[in-house]
Design an enzyme around this catalytic site. Structure first.
Site, PDB file in Angstrom:
ATOM      1  N   ASP A 119      -9.829  -3.831  -6.348  1.00  0.00           N
ATOM      2  CA  ASP A 119      -8.962  -2.903  -5.611  1.00  0.00           C
ATOM      3  C   ASP A 119      -9.264  -1.480  -6.049  1.00  0.00           C
ATOM      4  OD1 ASP A 119      -6.955  -1.473  -4.342  1.00  0.00           O
ATOM      5  OD2 ASP A 119      -5.393  -2.938  -4.779  1.00  0.00           O
ATOM      6  N   CYS A 169       0.833  -1.197   0.000  1.00  0.00           N
ATOM      7  CA  CYS A 169       0.000   0.000   0.000  1.00  0.00           C
ATOM      8  C   CYS A 169       0.876   1.259   0.000  1.00  0.00           C
ATOM      9  CB  CYS A 169      -0.953  -0.046   1.193  1.00  0.00           C
ATOM     10  SG  CYS A 169      -2.121   1.330   1.317  1.00  0.00           S
ATOM     11  N   HIS A 183      -8.350  -4.872  -1.623  1.00  0.00           N
ATOM     12  CA  HIS A 183      -7.178  -4.151  -1.133  1.00  0.00           C
ATOM     13  C   HIS A 183      -6.916  -4.520   0.336  1.00  0.00           C
ATOM     14  CE1 HIS A 183      -4.424  -0.621  -1.312  1.00  0.00           C
ATOM     15  NE2 HIS A 183      -4.614  -0.636  -0.010  1.00  0.00           N
TER      16      HIS A 183
END
Length: 266
Positions: free
Chosen positions: A191, A145, A223
């Site tokens: 995502d 991330c 995600h």
């Protein structure tokens, strides 16, 4: 960093997920005056190489990140991770139910810390290499991330031999066009930050420029799957483990003598 973004800046999808149980085995020390988590392999398993670990928004004091770092150490790598947030941890702004406290602006917090981290990370890497590296040491890097752009940043230099990221944020086209070394992309089918169109665009850039890359794409997850999945769900646990296993195998290959015959991407 400026747009257009292929992987969007962090959003609400970066905050959800499950906390994993386990006792971290590493230690915390200062490198370049920055708190650093150090996960050391046993002497018997050590391969002499180092993984630079770039965390998600929860940082180095979050148990999920610590346990993943310990797994890299179990596989033979010395794993090092800096505190992107200088103690200004996300959990300081969340209640016991992991909800944002009133008045907390997550996007402003993430942007502020990204600016500091972009400036501090290269200096931290040089200090970490000086402290723990040897002439024969090889390096890989991994980011989740928030940590993804730091992977691409180092792959555009000659700092590392290979890199990987999972469910990335804060990536532009330039991050992919500037790559010099192999990249593994571990991606979720669903995502918000890095959707199908953006992923295909990144792949097209890498294919056109003849970069070395590999894409893992997992259906049925979102995600955060590689860090904060529900371990009580057999499929989510399997996907998390496959993501990590793929990264380790990728690093093992590109940091080993097996990869020496391949020509570096220029």
């Amino acid at each position: 960093m400026t747009g257009p973004y292929l992987a969007k800046p962090c959003g609400d999808c970066c905050l959800g997920g499950h906390l994993h149980e386990g006792e971290p085995r590493g230690s915390t020390e200062k490198i370049h005056d920055i708190n650093t988590y150090v996960a050391k392999p046993s002497d018997e398993k050590s391969n002499g190489n180092i993984v630079l670990f770039f965390t998600d928004v929860y940082g180095i004091f979050h148990n999920n990140n610590l346990l993943i770092m310990d797994t890299f150490a179990d596989a033979g790598y010395l794993c090092l991770a800096l505190d992107f947030f200088q103690g200004d941890n996300l959990m300081n702004y969340r209640d016991e139910n992991r909800k944002d406290l009133p008045g907390f602006d997550f996007k402003a917090w993430a942007t502020k810390n990204m600016e500091w981290a972009m400036s501090a990370t290269p200096k931290w890497i040089e200090a970490a290499k000086e402290k723990y590296g040897k002439e024969e040491t090889k390096y890989a890097c991994v980011g989740y991330c928030f940590g993804a752009p730091f992977v691409c940043q180092e792959l555009a230099k000659d700092t590392v031999s290979a890199g990987a990221f999972a469910h990335p944020a804060f990536l532009t086209e330039k991050h992919f066009s500037d790559l010099k070394h192999p990249l593994l992309l571990s991606c979720a089918e669903d995502d918000w930050t890095f959707g199908d169109d953006q992923r295909h665009q990144a792949e097209a850039i890498m294919k056109k420029d003849k970069k070395r890359y590999m894409v893992q794409l997992f259906s049925g997850v979102k995600h955060g799957f590689a860090l904060r999945c529900n371990l009580d769900d057999p499929y989510e646990k399997f996907v998390k483990e496959q993501s990590l296993s793929g990264m380790l195998q990728y690093f093992d290959f590109w940091l080993s003598g097996s990869a020496d015959k391949f020509i570096k991407v220029n």
